[in-house]
Design an enzyme around this catalytic site. Structure first.
Site, PDB file in Angstrom:
ATOM      1  N   ARG A 156     -24.376  -9.176 -27.985  1.00 34.28           N
ATOM      2  CA  ARG A 156     -23.105  -8.944 -27.272  1.00 34.28           C
ATOM      3  C   ARG A 156     -23.230  -9.600 -25.893  1.00 34.28           C
ATOM      4  O   ARG A 156     -24.273  -9.465 -25.249  1.00 34.28           O
ATOM      5  CB  ARG A 156     -22.800  -7.443 -27.110  1.00 34.28           C
ATOM      6  CG  ARG A 156     -22.485  -6.743 -28.426  1.00 34.28           C
ATOM      7  CD  ARG A 156     -21.960  -5.336 -28.186  1.00 34.28           C
ATOM      8  NE  ARG A 156     -20.555  -5.322 -27.833  1.00 34.28           N
ATOM      9  CZ  ARG A 156     -19.886  -4.230 -27.454  1.00 34.28           C
ATOM     10  NH1 ARG A 156     -20.509  -3.079 -27.365  1.00 34.28           N
ATOM     11  NH2 ARG A 156     -18.601  -4.283 -27.162  1.00 34.28           N
ATOM     12  N   ASN A 177     -14.802  -3.848 -17.479  1.00 43.69           N
ATOM     13  CA  ASN A 177     -14.936  -2.670 -18.357  1.00 43.69           C
ATOM     14  C   ASN A 177     -14.033  -2.858 -19.570  1.00 43.69           C
ATOM     15  O   ASN A 177     -13.339  -3.883 -19.712  1.00 43.69           O
ATOM     16  CB  ASN A 177     -14.584  -1.392 -17.580  1.00 43.69           C
ATOM     17  CG  ASN A 177     -14.954  -0.134 -18.337  1.00 43.69           C
ATOM     18  OD1 ASN A 177     -16.058  -0.040 -18.894  1.00 43.69           O
ATOM     19  ND2 ASN A 177     -14.066   0.842 -18.402  1.00 43.69           N
ATOM     20  N   LYS A 178     -14.049  -1.890 -20.441  1.00 42.16           N
ATOM     21  CA  LYS A 178     -13.303  -1.921 -21.702  1.00 42.16           C
ATOM     22  C   LYS A 178     -11.861  -2.387 -21.507  1.00 42.16           C
ATOM     23  O   LYS A 178     -11.214  -2.020 -20.523  1.00 42.16           O
ATOM     24  CB  LYS A 178     -13.332  -0.512 -22.309  1.00 42.16           C
ATOM     25  CG  LYS A 178     -12.582  -0.320 -23.612  1.00 42.16           C
ATOM     26  CD  LYS A 178     -12.961  -1.302 -24.693  1.00 42.16           C
ATOM     27  CE  LYS A 178     -14.425  -1.307 -24.999  1.00 42.16           C
ATOM     28  NZ  LYS A 178     -14.832  -2.487 -25.825  1.00 42.16           N
ATOM     29  N   ASP A 231     -19.238  -2.350 -17.544  1.00 42.23           N
ATOM     30  CA  ASP A 231     -20.260  -3.144 -18.244  1.00 42.23           C
ATOM     31  C   ASP A 231     -20.942  -4.138 -17.328  1.00 42.23           C
ATOM     32  O   ASP A 231     -22.020  -4.657 -17.641  1.00 42.23           O
ATOM     33  CB  ASP A 231     -19.626  -3.877 -19.425  1.00 42.23           C
ATOM     34  CG  ASP A 231     -19.243  -2.872 -20.491  1.00 42.23           C
ATOM     35  OD1 ASP A 231     -18.175  -2.246 -20.356  1.00 42.23           O
ATOM     36  OD2 ASP A 231     -20.043  -2.670 -21.435  1.00 42.23           O
ATOM     37  N   ARG A 247     -23.549   1.705 -28.560  1.00 39.64           N
ATOM     38  CA  ARG A 247     -22.679   0.937 -27.666  1.00 39.64           C
ATOM     39  C   ARG A 247     -22.632   1.638 -26.316  1.00 39.64           C
ATOM     40  O   ARG A 247     -23.145   2.749 -26.160  1.00 39.64           O
ATOM     41  CB  ARG A 247     -21.285   0.673 -28.255  1.00 39.64           C
ATOM     42  CG  ARG A 247     -20.663   1.701 -29.140  1.00 39.64           C
ATOM     43  CD  ARG A 247     -20.261   2.991 -28.507  1.00 39.64           C
ATOM     44  NE  ARG A 247     -19.475   2.794 -27.305  1.00 39.64           N
ATOM     45  CZ  ARG A 247     -19.428   3.621 -26.291  1.00 39.64           C
ATOM     46  NH1 ARG A 247     -20.131   4.759 -26.322  1.00 39.64           N
ATOM     47  NH2 ARG A 247     -18.708   3.382 -25.229  1.00 39.64           N
ATOM     48  N   GLY A 248     -21.958   0.969 -25.348  1.00 39.02           N
ATOM     49  CA  GLY A 248     -22.000   1.451 -23.973  1.00 39.02           C
ATOM     50  C   GLY A 248     -23.119   0.688 -23.270  1.00 39.02           C
ATOM     51  O   GLY A 248     -24.220   0.557 -23.814  1.00 39.02           O
ATOM     52  N   ALA A 249     -22.818   0.188 -22.068  1.00 41.57           N
ATOM     53  CA  ALA A 249     -23.725  -0.754 -21.406  1.00 41.57           C
ATOM     54  C   ALA A 249     -25.174  -0.238 -21.274  1.00 41.57           C
ATOM     55  O   ALA A 249     -26.118  -0.899 -21.733  1.00 41.57           O
ATOM     56  CB  ALA A 249     -23.140  -1.148 -20.047  1.00 41.57           C
ATOM     57  N   GLN A 261     -12.726   4.354 -28.851  1.00 43.00           N
ATOM     58  CA  GLN A 261     -13.875   5.041 -28.247  1.00 43.00           C
ATOM     59  C   GLN A 261     -13.439   6.319 -27.518  1.00 43.00           C
ATOM     60  O   GLN A 261     -14.204   7.286 -27.444  1.00 43.00           O
ATOM     61  CB  GLN A 261     -14.604   4.120 -27.258  1.00 43.00           C
ATOM     62  CG  GLN A 261     -15.418   3.016 -27.897  1.00 43.00           C
ATOM     63  CD  GLN A 261     -14.622   1.743 -28.049  1.00 43.00           C
ATOM     64  OE1 GLN A 261     -13.397   1.766 -28.172  1.00 43.00           O
ATOM     65  NE2 GLN A 261     -15.296   0.607 -28.047  1.00 43.00           N
TER      66      GLN A 261
HETATM   67  O1  MRU Z   1     -17.404  -1.851 -26.477  1.00 46.32           O
HETATM   68  P1  MRU Z   1     -18.124  -0.664 -25.907  1.00 46.32           P
HETATM   69  O2  MRU Z   1     -17.794   0.614 -26.590  1.00 46.32           O
HETATM   70  O3  MRU Z   1     -19.616  -0.904 -25.814  1.00 46.32           O
HETATM   71  O4  MRU Z   1     -17.579  -0.570 -24.421  1.00 46.32           O
HETATM   72  C1  MRU Z   1     -18.118   0.397 -23.570  1.00 46.32           C
HETATM   73  C2  MRU Z   1     -17.466   0.441 -22.245  1.00 46.32           C
HETATM   74  O5  MRU Z   1     -16.604  -0.334 -21.931  1.00 46.32           O
HETATM   75  C3  MRU Z   1     -17.996   1.461 -21.281  1.00 46.32           C
HETATM   76  O6  MRU Z   1     -16.991   1.911 -20.429  1.00 46.32           O
HETATM   77  C4  MRU Z   1     -19.092   0.793 -20.431  1.00 46.32           C
HETATM   78  O7  MRU Z   1     -20.056   0.205 -21.256  1.00 46.32           O
HETATM   79  C5  MRU Z   1     -19.752   1.752 -19.529  1.00 46.32           C
HETATM   80  S1  MRU Z   1     -20.789   2.869 -20.428  1.00 46.32           S
HETATM   81  C6  MRU Z   1     -21.607   3.869 -19.384  1.00 46.32           C
END
Ligand code: MRU
Length: 350
Positions: free
Chosen positions: A90, A248-249, A238, A47-49, A197
């Site tokens: 996603r 973002n999250k 993201d 996970r993470g963009a 996270q």
């Molecule tokens: O749902 P996730 O854990 O994939 O969400 C991740 C985030 O929101 C991060 O802050 C974002 O992807 C940036 S990662 C460099």
């Protein structure tokens, strides 16, 4: 400085760290089918963009390998359908579709017109995306490090660290660089309900790197700011829309509003692969809605009645005006962010 811990590509085999098991277990799992990669992205094992973009590029290679005997036109059609399939895992992080579009474009551009040549080009492109992701993180580290001063308290939300990329992260990259340069500072990690996270991943990787990290639940952030413990916020993203709105999250918007109230600079860190000039504003971003049980349960134990309604949007959008600056590999983009993004990334504007 920070070794890659998210995924490895060795002899055309993909290994990912199953992040759902952290911090208890640090285990790599080989991904042998495209369905497995789809599921790993969906379940947030990776996970993470930036990381899901890289995983998807390699996943596409895995998913089309068995079809290389098809005539070239059919092989390219297969690449398209498999890319669309992975893209459906996603919806919110633009890096996923960005990487897959790059892969399809590369496949179509191969002149020699044999499926084998197209496949070789796909492998090369995925490996390039992977290498570039590592370099982009280094650029963000360099450009964000000067913002960090000795004695600061820095708040971050979710995980935008090494575990969210192939390299040293985005929001955490300047912190790793500052730590490497001998600066002393504290990081406050928001727990990041519902999937934790911040607690499971950010606290784990910062502590592992020897950085002073304090974990707080999301509802403590205002208090910490009021107590004067936070001098700066850095989060990842993201997707950045053309007008500079930042997705973002879930919970990031609340942090940005609090930062504004307490006059604390609010920075976003991201590589150019997260900037999406085809999405006009934050309102146009599709927000992933996840399973009710992620909210109704905690660590597998039910904490709310079953038959009520649940809200579980995985992301929110912070309006551009709440953002002090965006730290990118090309430099710090300050207000007016939309105009400066356009100048700095004019080669990406469609
Ligand atoms: O749902 P996730 O854990 O994939 O969400 C991740 C985030 O929101 C991060 O802050 C974002 O992807 C940036 S990662 C460099």
């Amino acid at each position: 400085m920070i070794e890659p811990i998210t995924l490895r590509w060795v002899n055309q085999r993909l290994f990912i760290t199953d992040q759902t098991l952290l911090p208890g277990k640090f285990i790599e799992v080989e991904q042998t089918t495209i369905e497995q990669v789809w599921d790993s992205i969906k379940q947030l094992k990776v996970r993470g963009a930036p990381a899901i973009g890289v995983a998807a590029a390699f996943g596409l290679v895995i998913g089309v390998k068995a079809f290389v005997k098809l005539p070239c036109a059919e092989f390219i059609q297969k690449i398209r359908t498999q890319a669309a399939y992975l893209d459906s895992s996603r919806p919110t992080a633009v890096n996923l579709s960005w990487a897959l579009q790059r892969m399809v474009k590369r496949a179509k551009a191969v002149v020699s017109n044999t499926s084998q040549a197209v496949f070789v080009a796909l492998v090369e492109e995925a490996e390039l995306i992977h290498r570039q992701d590592i370099e982009l993180c280094l650029g963000i580290a360099k450009n964000g490090e000067p913002l960090i001063e000795d004695g600061m308290g820095i708040l971050t939300h979710c995980n935008a660290g090494a575990l969210a990329t192939s390299g040293m992260g985005t929001a955490l990259a300047p912190m790793y660089q500052a730590h490497h340069n001998g600066k002393r500072f504290k990081v406050y990690a928001d727990e990041t309900r519902p999937l934790l996270q911040g607690a499971r991943l950010t606290a784990w990787e910062l502590h592992r790197a020897g950085i002073d990290v304090t974990l707080n639940t999301d509802n403590m952030t205002a208090y910490l700011m009021q107590q004067g413990l936070i001098q700066m916020v850095i989060v990842g993203t993201d997707r950045v829309a053309k007008n500079g709105d930042v997705c973002n999250k879930i919970g990031t918007l609340g942090v940005a509003i609090l930062a504004k109230h307490f006059n604390i600079p609010f920075y976003v860190a991201c590589p150019s692969s997260t900037i999406d000039f085809t999405t006009p504003t934050g309102n146009d971003i599709v927000i992933e809605q996840r399973e009710a049980d992620e909210v109704g349960c905690f660590a597998g134990v039910r904490t709310a009645p079953k038959d009520i309604n649940f809200a579980n949007p995985a992301f929110d959008v912070t309006p551009c005006e709440l953002v002090t600056g965006i730290i990118t590999e090309r430099g710090l983009i300050q207000q007016p962010i939309a105009a400066n993004l356009k100048i700095q990334f004019d080669d990406l504007v469609e």
